[in-house]
Design a protein around this motif. Structure first.
Motif, mmCIF file in Angstrom:
data_model
loop_
_atom_site.group_PDB
_atom_site.id
_atom_site.type_symbol
_atom_site.label_atom_id
_atom_site.label_comp_id
_atom_site.label_asym_id
_atom_site.label_seq_id
_atom_site.Cartn_x
_atom_site.Cartn_y
_atom_site.Cartn_z
ATOM 1 N N ARG A 85 3.737 1.753 4.488
ATOM 2 C CA ARG A 85 4.279 2.332 3.264
ATOM 3 C C ARG A 85 4.059 3.841 3.257
ATOM 4 O O ARG A 85 3.216 4.374 3.988
ATOM 5 C CB ARG A 85 3.577 1.731 2.041
ATOM 6 C CG ARG A 85 3.787 0.244 1.823
ATOM 7 C CD ARG A 85 3.168 -0.189 0.504
ATOM 8 N NE ARG A 85 3.219 -1.625 0.287
ATOM 9 C CZ ARG A 85 4.256 -2.277 -0.239
ATOM 10 N NH1 ARG A 85 5.339 -1.593 -0.580
ATOM 11 N NH2 ARG A 85 4.214 -3.584 -0.416
ATOM 12 N N TYR A 88 -0.129 3.670 -0.523
ATOM 13 C CA TYR A 88 -0.775 2.378 -0.753
ATOM 14 C C TYR A 88 -1.623 2.462 -2.017
ATOM 15 O O TYR A 88 -2.113 3.527 -2.388
ATOM 16 C CB TYR A 88 -1.678 2.016 0.425
ATOM 17 C CG TYR A 88 -0.990 2.013 1.776
ATOM 18 C CD1 TYR A 88 -0.291 0.901 2.214
ATOM 19 C CD2 TYR A 88 -1.047 3.128 2.609
ATOM 20 C CE1 TYR A 88 0.346 0.884 3.447
ATOM 21 C CE2 TYR A 88 -0.413 3.129 3.845
ATOM 22 C CZ TYR A 88 0.281 2.009 4.257
ATOM 23 O OH TYR A 88 0.916 2.009 5.474
ATOM 24 N N THR A 217 -3.620 6.377 0.645
ATOM 25 C CA THR A 217 -4.073 5.338 -0.275
ATOM 26 C C THR A 217 -4.644 5.931 -1.554
ATOM 27 O O THR A 217 -5.450 6.864 -1.517
ATOM 28 C CB THR A 217 -5.144 4.449 0.398
ATOM 29 O OG1 THR A 217 -4.566 3.807 1.539
ATOM 30 C CG2 THR A 217 -5.646 3.381 -0.561
#
Length: 304
Positions: A85, A88, A217
């Motif tokens: 992705r 995250y 993230t």
């Protein structure tokens, strides 16, 4: 120093030869890969790996539960054979876990057990989807003080922007190491999971995980949320875990509700089910079987 065991014991060979099925679903635009063992229609058990790991870390654990559970192991996005992705988050990981449960046909009588980073995703699922779960087990996943981010210190992280490419498969396998670092006497387990950790690229072989995972993230202050858990939960940690020294054990304990048991797995370090796999199976079964109402398990050491 413990003597390394290189020859896989019979129970391990039989476990990893147990048939499984592979499935792929899409969650918020990202392909998510997972493995499934056993029959449908039983209580569900979803196993969640740690950071940089993958579903095959559970190949030698899952088969011990298929007499009583439908079992799945997921590749979180950014790891294993799932997609990567642009960003995250804990909420996304929780949605991935529950989407796998739904696709696998799991009902509300479902337990999630997550290790390390996967324990944080498991906590998120327990917080957001309590009505769809019977309980969660968090395995050696500490709660850090508010404001702390695992991305603060990248010096020892495997998630580097520069991708290492090894010229051949065997030299890549030889470079496999656990993160955080620790000794593990069960060399046969390390060799097995290393061989599922690599993918072919131009010029050779490299690791499957997203090299920019930490930088991409969003981290939650789970310390502020944990007491809101409304389903059965348990913490299972290794006696010798580097993440569960006196300070971190006390810090993690204080954020959970008083009725959440903290269970120590003797002799185990952070990667507790690699260190003491059969004791891990017996302990996990002892935690989750009462939650799901299945008959008590035969101890793993005596499993035929």
């Amino acid at each position: 120093m413990e003597q390394e065991i290189t020859q896989a014991p019979d129970w391990f060979v039989r476990a990893v030869q147990t048939p499984y099925r592979e499935r792929r679903i899409e969650v918020e635009g990202c392909p998510i890969h997972y493995l499934t063992w056993g029959e449908t229609g039983k209580p569900g058990l979803l196993l969640v790996h740690g950071g940089g790991a993958h579903a095959h870390w559970w190949d030698f654990i899952a088969p011990f539960f298929i007499d009583r559970y439908s079992v799945c192991a997921v590749d979180l996005s950014g790891m294993g054979d799932s997609g990567h992705r642009d960003q995250y988050s804990g909420d996304l990981f929780a949605k991935e876990l529950m989407s796998v449960c739904e696709d696998a046909g799991f009902g509300a009588n479902t337990v999630i057990a997550g290790h390390s980073f996967g324990g944080l995703a498991t906590l998120k699922a327990g917080l957001h989807y309590a009505n769809r779960l019977s309980g969660i087990v968090v395995c050696d996943s500490a709660i850090f003080p508010p404001g702390f981010s695992p991305g603060n210190d990248m010096r020892s992280s495997p998630f580097k922007e520069k991708k290492t490419v090894y010229p051949d498969f065997e030299s890549a396998v030889a470079r496999f190491k656990l993160v955080p670092p620790q000794p593990c006497a069960n060399r046969y387990i390390l060799d097995y999971i290393a061989r599922h950790s690599l993918m072919a690229v131009e010029g050779g072989w490299t690791w499957k995980f997203d090299m920019r995972f930490l930088q991409k993230t969003i981290y939650d202050d789970l310390a502020m949320e944990v007491k809101q858990l409304k389903i059965p939960a348990a913490m299972l940690y290794g006696e010798k875990s580097m993440l569960f020294g006196k300070f971190m054990l006390e810090n993690t304990r204080k954020w959970y509700a008083d009725d959440v048991p903290f269970i120590c797995l003797p002799k185990a370090r952070h990667h507790l089910f690699l260190d003491e796999p059969l004791d891990f199976v017996d302990t996990l079964a002892g935690i989750i079987d009462p939650w799901t109402g299945v008959p008590a398990a035969t101890p793993a050491k005596r499993l035929p």
